[in-house]
Design a protein around this motif. Structure first.
Motif, PDB file in Angstrom:
ATOM      1  N   ASP A   1     124.985  53.157  18.147  1.00 52.97           N
ATOM      2  CA  ASP A   1     124.309  52.232  19.048  1.00 52.97           C
ATOM      3  C   ASP A   1     123.334  52.982  19.984  1.00 52.97           C
ATOM      4  O   ASP A   1     122.205  52.549  20.203  1.00 52.97           O
ATOM      5  CB  ASP A   1     125.367  51.465  19.867  1.00 52.97           C
ATOM      6  CG  ASP A   1     124.693  50.488  20.811  1.00 52.97           C
ATOM      7  OD1 ASP A   1     123.920  49.654  20.309  1.00 52.97           O
ATOM      8  OD2 ASP A   1     124.902  50.588  22.040  1.00 52.97           O
ATOM      9  N   ASP A   2     123.782  54.135  20.517  1.00 55.47           N
ATOM     10  CA  ASP A   2     122.886  54.943  21.368  1.00 55.47           C
ATOM     11  C   ASP A   2     121.640  55.337  20.585  1.00 55.47           C
ATOM     12  O   ASP A   2     120.507  55.249  21.081  1.00 55.47           O
ATOM     13  CB  ASP A   2     123.585  56.244  21.824  1.00 55.47           C
ATOM     14  CG  ASP A   2     124.732  55.993  22.780  1.00 55.47           C
ATOM     15  OD1 ASP A   2     124.590  55.128  23.665  1.00 55.47           O
ATOM     16  OD2 ASP A   2     125.782  56.669  22.637  1.00 55.47           O
ATOM     17  N   PHE A   3     121.871  55.795  19.352  1.00 59.61           N
ATOM     18  CA  PHE A   3     120.744  56.248  18.545  1.00 59.61           C
ATOM     19  C   PHE A   3     119.777  55.099  18.269  1.00 59.61           C
ATOM     20  O   PHE A   3     118.554  55.273  18.317  1.00 59.61           O
ATOM     21  CB  PHE A   3     121.244  56.884  17.239  1.00 59.61           C
ATOM     22  CG  PHE A   3     120.119  57.254  16.323  1.00 59.61           C
ATOM     23  CD1 PHE A   3     119.200  58.246  16.688  1.00 59.61           C
ATOM     24  CD2 PHE A   3     119.929  56.602  15.114  1.00 59.61           C
ATOM     25  CE1 PHE A   3     118.129  58.578  15.859  1.00 59.61           C
ATOM     26  CE2 PHE A   3     118.859  56.931  14.285  1.00 59.61           C
ATOM     27  CZ  PHE A   3     117.967  57.913  14.660  1.00 59.61           C
ATOM     28  N   GLU A   4     120.323  53.916  18.017  1.00 61.65           N
ATOM     29  CA  GLU A   4     119.433  52.776  17.755  1.00 61.65           C
ATOM     30  C   GLU A   4     118.593  52.442  18.992  1.00 61.65           C
ATOM     31  O   GLU A   4     117.463  51.980  18.881  1.00 61.65           O
ATOM     32  CB  GLU A   4     120.231  51.578  17.256  1.00 61.65           C
ATOM     33  CG  GLU A   4     120.474  51.758  15.760  1.00 61.65           C
ATOM     34  CD  GLU A   4     121.374  50.716  15.145  1.00 61.65           C
ATOM     35  OE1 GLU A   4     121.556  49.660  15.777  1.00 61.65           O
ATOM     36  OE2 GLU A   4     121.907  50.977  14.052  1.00 61.65           O
ATOM     37  N   GLN A   5     119.154  52.702  20.169  1.00 60.63           N
ATOM     38  CA  GLN A   5     118.354  52.496  21.390  1.00 60.63           C
ATOM     39  C   GLN A   5     117.191  53.491  21.448  1.00 60.63           C
ATOM     40  O   GLN A   5     116.121  53.190  21.966  1.00 60.63           O
ATOM     41  CB  GLN A   5     119.237  52.622  22.609  1.00 60.63           C
ATOM     42  CG  GLN A   5     120.213  51.454  22.712  1.00 60.63           C
ATOM     43  CD  GLN A   5     121.056  51.546  23.948  1.00 60.63           C
ATOM     44  OE1 GLN A   5     120.537  51.732  25.038  1.00 60.63           O
ATOM     45  NE2 GLN A   5     122.362  51.439  23.782  1.00 60.63           N
ATOM     46  N   THR A   6     117.419  54.695  20.909  1.00 59.74           N
ATOM     47  CA  THR A   6     116.315  55.665  20.850  1.00 59.74           C
ATOM     48  C   THR A   6     115.250  55.163  19.866  1.00 59.74           C
ATOM     49  O   THR A   6     114.054  55.218  20.157  1.00 59.74           O
ATOM     50  CB  THR A   6     116.840  57.057  20.422  1.00 59.74           C
ATOM     51  OG1 THR A   6     117.764  57.492  21.412  1.00 59.74           O
ATOM     52  CG2 THR A   6     115.717  58.065  20.287  1.00 59.74           C
ATOM     53  N   LEU A   7     115.705  54.646  18.720  1.00 56.15           N
ATOM     54  CA  LEU A   7     114.734  54.098  17.753  1.00 56.15           C
ATOM     55  C   LEU A   7     113.935  52.966  18.393  1.00 56.15           C
ATOM     56  O   LEU A   7     112.714  52.898  18.266  1.00 56.15           O
ATOM     57  CB  LEU A   7     115.457  53.554  16.511  1.00 56.15           C
ATOM     58  CG  LEU A   7     116.111  54.555  15.567  1.00 56.15           C
ATOM     59  CD1 LEU A   7     116.838  53.813  14.446  1.00 56.15           C
ATOM     60  CD2 LEU A   7     115.103  55.516  14.983  1.00 56.15           C
ATOM     61  N   SER A   8     114.644  52.105  19.129  1.00 56.06           N
ATOM     62  CA  SER A   8     113.933  50.947  19.708  1.00 56.06           C
ATOM     63  C   SER A   8     112.982  51.404  20.817  1.00 56.06           C
ATOM     64  O   SER A   8     111.890  50.858  20.971  1.00 56.06           O
ATOM     65  CB  SER A   8     114.912  49.876  20.179  1.00 56.06           C
ATOM     66  OG  SER A   8     115.322  50.114  21.499  1.00 56.06           O
ATOM     67  N   LEU A   9     113.363  52.448  21.556  1.00 54.05           N
ATOM     68  CA  LEU A   9     112.440  52.963  22.589  1.00 54.05           C
ATOM     69  C   LEU A   9     111.179  53.524  21.930  1.00 54.05           C
ATOM     70  O   LEU A   9     110.050  53.294  22.394  1.00 54.05           O
ATOM     71  CB  LEU A   9     113.121  54.053  23.429  1.00 54.05           C
ATOM     72  CG  LEU A   9     112.203  54.639  24.497  1.00 54.05           C
ATOM     73  CD1 LEU A   9     112.520  54.078  25.873  1.00 54.05           C
ATOM     74  CD2 LEU A   9     112.278  56.145  24.550  1.00 54.05           C
ATOM     75  N   ALA A  10     111.383  54.265  20.822  1.00 54.68           N
ATOM     76  CA  ALA A  10     110.219  54.845  20.124  1.00 54.68           C
ATOM     77  C   ALA A  10     109.278  53.732  19.672  1.00 54.68           C
ATOM     78  O   ALA A  10     108.054  53.845  19.787  1.00 54.68           O
ATOM     79  CB  ALA A  10     110.687  55.679  18.936  1.00 54.68           C
TER      80      ALA A  10
END
Ligand code: SAM
Length: 464
Positions: free
Chosen positions: A336-345
């Motif tokens: 979930d944390d990583f997906e937040q990084t993807l969404s920020l990018a």
């Protein structure tokens, strides 16, 4: 006099340190060897940010000892920089062929140490002590040593870091923040401009902290009101420095790296609006898109604050190019944390991003966190993020096709010296034909005809 070959690992700060050491040695009569195979002295300027960089330098030194020392036992071998600082004597214990270990506050001592070793007065030297004032010793340049660099130059404005991000070894290898004075930096910049430099990049581990501990903010102007575009608190030392460098006649462009998002006060945003030589480009390391991870990293900002900052910068300079650093697989990073990084990018639409797989560094708090992410997952997240970053960049680069843009001509392309390269203000490389070598150092308009991954191609616009 002996010849020297310096191999550099890591960031622009390391490149700059190596250049200063090379200039110092040339001033003492050393020549620069074209390769390690013919050099009398081989110095590896090292990086400790990730384990991979350390292992590469260690393997390189092992090979140098086995291949070069075997045939030419008089060759002097040395380590400099971050790994030299963090490992010190341990490097000689492990690799007894090494003669010199020079820490990050001792680059200016390189020539003296080599003289001692070459003259046989000392066998081995390990010097990793702290040295007050060493931040002002990285100032000599080798402008003609590398024709590509003479249009642009790096200027080191400070050393060290007090941020203590939990993943990062830099505060331990580079020491406490120490800043040079504004007049000292401006005088170096003036000399560079007098020698033909058109673009200066101000360098430091965290440039937005420049002078914070040494000088403080400027007095706010009297009678300030909301109409005046001057911050109520007075300008930070970094913005005072930008103002001073901006005054230099003949200088065309100013860049800086690396800032910390937390260091972007309103005065720095204002600087983008007020200083035309400050180009439309910002490298803003975000590291993660998850607030939970940002907190564990001790970054000092949230995802939301970062996004507000991007919005303010784009409002001040709509054309601004934004690049970033991101770490994947920080200890405890969930899907979930990583997906937040993807969404920020996706939300920010970075022009470029440097992605790092988390690497455990000794003495850093994150190295001891219990939930280390398996290597396989770090690799997989790296790949997924890379795909998103490349996809966004491809769209952004394509938008330049058909547009006219200004570049600073830097010189022949490294890949194909028959062509020339330049850089846009927003930090995109442009390759083009039909320019003469004397165009190097000129600002020129080009029409972009094609875009590939992270490179634009164009034709010079001939003025009517
Ligand atoms: N001063 C900048 C900042 O922190 O905002 C960046 C300096 S750092 C030397 C360059 C980049 O290396 C960092 O932004 C980070 O993404 C990466 N890095 C640092 N430590 C790391 C580690 N232990 N593992 C993986 N990447 C790391």
């Amino acid at each position: 006099m002996p010849s020297v070959y310096i191999k550099t690992y890591g960031c622009q700060m390391n490149e700059r340190d190596s250049e200063a050491v090379a200039a110092q040695l040339v001033a003492k009569g050393y020549s620069l060897a074209p390769s390690e195979t013919v050099a009398d002295v081989i110095l590896l300027n090292t990086c400790s940010v990730r384990d991979l960089a350390e292992q590469k330098a260690l393997r390189k030194m092992e090979n140098l000892a086995a291949e070069i020392r075997r045939d030419r036992p008089e060759v002097v071998l040395g380590f400099m920089g971050c790994m030299a600082q963090s490992r010190g004597q341990e490097l000689i214990d492990r690799l007894p062929d090494v003669d010199l270990v020079l820490g990050t506050q001792k680059f200016h001592r390189a020539a003296d140490c080599l003289d001692e070793i070459i003259a046989g007065r000392r066998d081995k030297i390990v010097d990793v002590a702290e040295e007050p004032g060493s931040e002002a010793t990285i100032r000599e340049h080798l402008l003609n040593g590398n024709a590509q660099k003479s249009v642009t130059a790096y200027v080191s404005i400070m050393q060290g870091c007090n941020q203590y991000c939990t993943f990062c070894i830099v505060p331990y290898t580079r020491g406490e923040e120490r800043s040079r004075t504004i007049p000292d930096i401006v005088s170096e910049c003036r000399q560079l401009v007098a020698q033909g430099v058109k673009e200066i990049t101000l360098l430091g581990q965290i440039v937005t902290s420049y002078g914070r501990r040494r000088f403080g903010r400027a007095e706010p102007p009297l009678g300030q009101d909301a109409q005046q575009r001057v911050p109520a608190q007075g300008k930070s030392p970094f913005v005072q420095l930008l103002d001073a460098v901006h005054e230099i006649e003949g200088l065309e462009r100013i860049r800086f790296t690396a800032p910390h998002p937390k260091g972007y006060g309103d005065d720095l945003i204002e600087a983008y609006a007020l200083l035309p030589k400050l180009v439309e480009s910002a490298h803003l390391p975000v590291q993660s898109g998850s607030n939970r991870v940002l907190k564990l990293m001790h970054r000092g900002y949230t995802r939301e604050q970062y996004l507000v900052l991007i919005e303010k910068l784009r409002r001040a300079r709509p054309e601004i190019g934004i690049s970033t650093d991101i770490i994947v697989g920080f200890p405890g990073e969930t899907e979930d944390d990583f997906e937040q990084t993807l969404s920020l990018a996706r939300e920010v639409e970075f022009d470029q991003a440097y992605i790092f797989k988390y690497s455990q560094r000794r003495d850093t708090p994150a190295a001891d966190l219990p939930e280390q992410v398996p290597q396989k997952i770090r690799e997989e997240r790296n790949q997924r993020l890379l795909e998103v970053i490349n996809e966004i960049a491809a769209v952004k680069y394509k938008k330049f096709v058909g547009r006219r843009t200004q570049i600073l001509v830097e010189g022949p392309s490294r890949k194909n010296p028959a062509r020339m390269t330049g850089r846009t203000r927003c930090n995109k490389i442009v390759v083009f034909d039909f320019a003469e070598r004397e165009h190097r150092g000129r600002l020129m308009d080009v029409k972009i005809t094609r875009a590939s991954s992270f490179t634009l191609y164009g034709d010079p616009v001939i003025p009517d």
